[in-house]
Design a protein around this motif. Sequence first.
Motif, short mmCIF file in Angstrom:
data_model
loop_
_atom_site.label_atom_id
_atom_site.label_comp_id
_atom_site.label_asym_id
_atom_site.label_seq_id
_atom_site.Cartn_x
_atom_site.Cartn_y
_atom_site.Cartn_z
N GLY A 1 0.82 -1.21 0.00
CA GLY A 1 0.00 0.00 0.00
C GLY A 1 0.85 1.25 0.00
N TYR A 2 1.90 1.25 0.83
CA TYR A 2 2.79 2.41 0.89
C TYR A 2 3.53 2.61 -0.44
CZ TYR A 2 2.25 2.19 6.01
OH TYR A 2 1.76 2.18 7.28
N ILE A 3 3.99 1.49 -1.01
CA ILE A 3 4.73 1.58 -2.27
C ILE A 3 3.84 2.14 -3.37
CG2 ILE A 3 5.88 0.26 -4.09
CD1 ILE A 3 6.73 -1.74 -1.86
N ARG A 4 2.62 1.61 -3.48
CA ARG A 4 1.71 2.07 -4.53
C ARG A 4 1.32 3.53 -4.33
NH1 ARG A 4 0.30 -1.74 -8.04
NH2 ARG A 4 0.47 -3.95 -7.44
N ALA A 5 1.11 3.93 -3.09
CA ALA A 5 0.77 5.33 -2.83
C ALA A 5 1.93 6.25 -3.19
CB ALA A 5 0.38 5.50 -1.36
N TYR B 1 -1.28 11.24 -14.95
CA TYR B 1 -2.47 11.10 -14.13
C TYR B 1 -3.16 9.74 -14.27
CZ TYR B 1 -1.41 15.97 -13.74
OH TYR B 1 -0.75 17.14 -13.54
N PRO B 2 -3.22 9.12 -15.45
CA PRO B 2 -3.83 7.79 -15.52
C PRO B 2 -3.12 6.76 -14.63
CG PRO B 2 -3.72 8.75 -17.71
CD PRO B 2 -2.93 9.65 -16.80
N ASN B 3 -1.78 6.75 -14.65
CA ASN B 3 -1.06 5.80 -13.80
C ASN B 3 -1.18 6.15 -12.33
OD1 ASN B 3 -0.11 3.80 -15.53
ND2 ASN B 3 1.66 5.00 -16.15
N ALA B 4 -1.13 7.44 -12.01
CA ALA B 4 -1.30 7.85 -10.61
C ALA B 4 -2.68 7.42 -10.10
CB ALA B 4 -1.14 9.36 -10.49
N TYR B 5 -3.68 7.60 -10.93
CA TYR B 5 -5.05 7.21 -10.58
C TYR B 5 -5.13 5.71 -10.28
CZ TYR B 5 -10.02 6.20 -11.56
OH TYR B 5 -11.31 5.76 -11.50
N GLY B 6 -4.53 4.91 -11.17
CA GLY B 6 -4.56 3.47 -10.98
C GLY B 6 -3.83 3.02 -9.73
N GLN B 7 -2.69 3.63 -9.45
CA GLN B 7 -1.91 3.24 -8.28
C GLN B 7 -2.60 3.65 -6.98
OE1 GLN B 7 0.51 1.22 -8.14
NE2 GLN B 7 1.14 1.11 -10.28
N TRP B 8 -3.20 4.85 -6.95
CA TRP B 8 -3.91 5.26 -5.74
C TRP B 8 -5.16 4.41 -5.52
CZ3 TRP B 8 -2.38 10.85 -6.98
CH2 TRP B 8 -1.39 11.29 -6.07
N GLN B 9 -5.81 4.03 -6.60
CA GLN B 9 -6.95 3.12 -6.45
C GLN B 9 -6.52 1.79 -5.83
OE1 GLN B 9 -8.95 2.84 -10.35
NE2 GLN B 9 -10.75 3.58 -9.28
N ALA B 10 -5.40 1.25 -6.34
CA ALA B 10 -4.90 -0.02 -5.81
C ALA B 10 -4.43 0.13 -4.37
CB ALA B 10 -3.75 -0.53 -6.68
N ALA B 11 -3.88 1.28 -4.02
CA ALA B 11 -3.36 1.49 -2.67
C ALA B 11 -4.47 1.63 -1.64
CB ALA B 11 -2.47 2.74 -2.64
N TYR B 12 -5.60 2.19 -2.05
CA TYR B 12 -6.64 2.57 -1.08
C TYR B 12 -7.06 1.41 -0.18
CZ TYR B 12 -10.87 4.54 0.90
OH TYR B 12 -11.82 4.98 1.79
N ASN B 13 -7.36 0.26 -0.77
CA ASN B 13 -7.82 -0.88 0.02
C ASN B 13 -6.70 -1.60 0.76
OD1 ASN B 13 -10.59 -0.60 -0.59
ND2 ASN B 13 -10.30 -1.66 -2.54
N LEU B 14 -5.46 -1.25 0.46
CA LEU B 14 -4.32 -1.86 1.15
C LEU B 14 -3.91 -1.07 2.38
CD1 LEU B 14 -2.12 -2.66 -2.00
CD2 LEU B 14 -3.46 -4.29 -0.65
N ALA C 1 -7.79 8.77 3.64
CA ALA C 1 -8.48 10.01 3.27
C ALA C 1 -7.69 10.78 2.21
CB ALA C 1 -8.70 10.88 4.50
N TRP C 2 -6.37 10.89 2.40
CA TRP C 2 -5.55 11.59 1.40
C TRP C 2 -5.56 10.84 0.08
CZ3 TRP C 2 -4.76 16.35 1.71
CH2 TRP C 2 -4.42 17.00 2.90
N THR C 3 -5.55 9.51 0.15
CA THR C 3 -5.54 8.71 -1.07
C THR C 3 -6.83 8.90 -1.86
OG1 THR C 3 -4.07 7.07 -0.08
CG2 THR C 3 -5.37 6.36 -1.98
N LEU C 4 -7.97 8.86 -1.18
CA LEU C 4 -9.24 9.05 -1.87
C LEU C 4 -9.33 10.46 -2.45
CD1 LEU C 4 -11.88 7.63 -2.56
CD2 LEU C 4 -12.84 8.52 -0.42
N TYR C 5 -8.87 11.44 -1.70
CA TYR C 5 -8.86 12.83 -2.20
C TYR C 5 -8.01 12.94 -3.46
CZ TYR C 5 -7.47 17.76 -2.37
OH TYR C 5 -7.20 19.03 -2.78
N ARG C 6 -6.87 12.29 -3.46
CA ARG C 6 -5.97 12.39 -4.61
C ARG C 6 -6.50 11.61 -5.81
NH1 ARG C 6 -1.13 11.98 -0.27
NH2 ARG C 6 -0.85 14.23 0.03
N VAL D 1 -15.25 11.55 -0.03
CA VAL D 1 -14.26 11.93 0.97
C VAL D 1 -14.96 12.58 2.16
CG1 VAL D 1 -12.28 13.42 1.47
CG2 VAL D 1 -12.40 12.22 -0.72
N GLY D 2 -15.91 13.48 1.87
CA GLY D 2 -16.63 14.15 2.94
C GLY D 2 -17.48 13.22 3.78
N SER D 3 -18.08 12.23 3.14
CA SER D 3 -18.96 11.30 3.87
C SER D 3 -18.17 10.27 4.67
CB SER D 3 -19.92 10.61 2.91
OG SER D 3 -19.21 9.80 1.97
#
Length: 232
Positions: free
Chosen positions: A79-83, A95-108, A116-121, A142-144
């Motif tokens: 999770g840390y590596i992907r973030a 941005y496409p690769n950043a999006y994919g990596q943050w998506q993969a990191a979120y659940n890890l 919260a920062w990951t979802l915001y990004r 993010v707000g909810s």
Amino acid sequence: VEGKTALERNEFDAAMTSADAVVNSNATPGDSAAGYYLRGRTIEQRVKIDSAASSNDLSLARMDYNRALPLGPSRQLEGYIRASLANVDYFQDDYPNAYGQWQAAYNLLSEPDLKAWTLYRIGLCQQRMGRFEQADRTFTEVGSRFPNSEQAKRAQERIGARGFQVQLATFTNPKSADNAIAELRRDGITPTRTTDARGLSSIRIGPYTTYNEALQYKHRFATKYADAIILP
């Protein structure tokens, strides 16, 4: 542990020495993944002498994060590596690769603040890719999920964007702002001016439909307005 402590203290040479010792040893794959991650973080965070050095370090850090992933890191470390990889991708305008990596990191990730920062990004990437309605849904999420957080506050401010502006400069002297506007108009550009509660005048151009178009105008005026930023 020593390398992580050194990095937290901004002792970059010591952190790099510790990371290299692990990478160059007969460590287990999991430990090697941690070593490459530490190398990447150290390279990413160390002091840069100029923009060229910053760009080069982003590329080097990206290489180390990509070396770490196939080595079977623990769930948390992955999770840390992907973030971190997403962060590097984002600042390289990928941005496409950043999006994919943050998506993969979120659940890890397990820490609420990091999630919260990951979802915001993820929302930031969606905006940069022109997926404005999708970004609005993410920022609302993010707000909810993380109410009353700094991330929720920032997300709320970004909801509703449908284009990009380039904020060229902020002036304390109204006359300087007037002169900048006049010069831009002579160049065939129609700027807008906003004044905040402190009396600071910000000069913006746009809006532009895509981030790349806004980036072109930012580069066009980079010599005169080196600190220009793209909004949102």
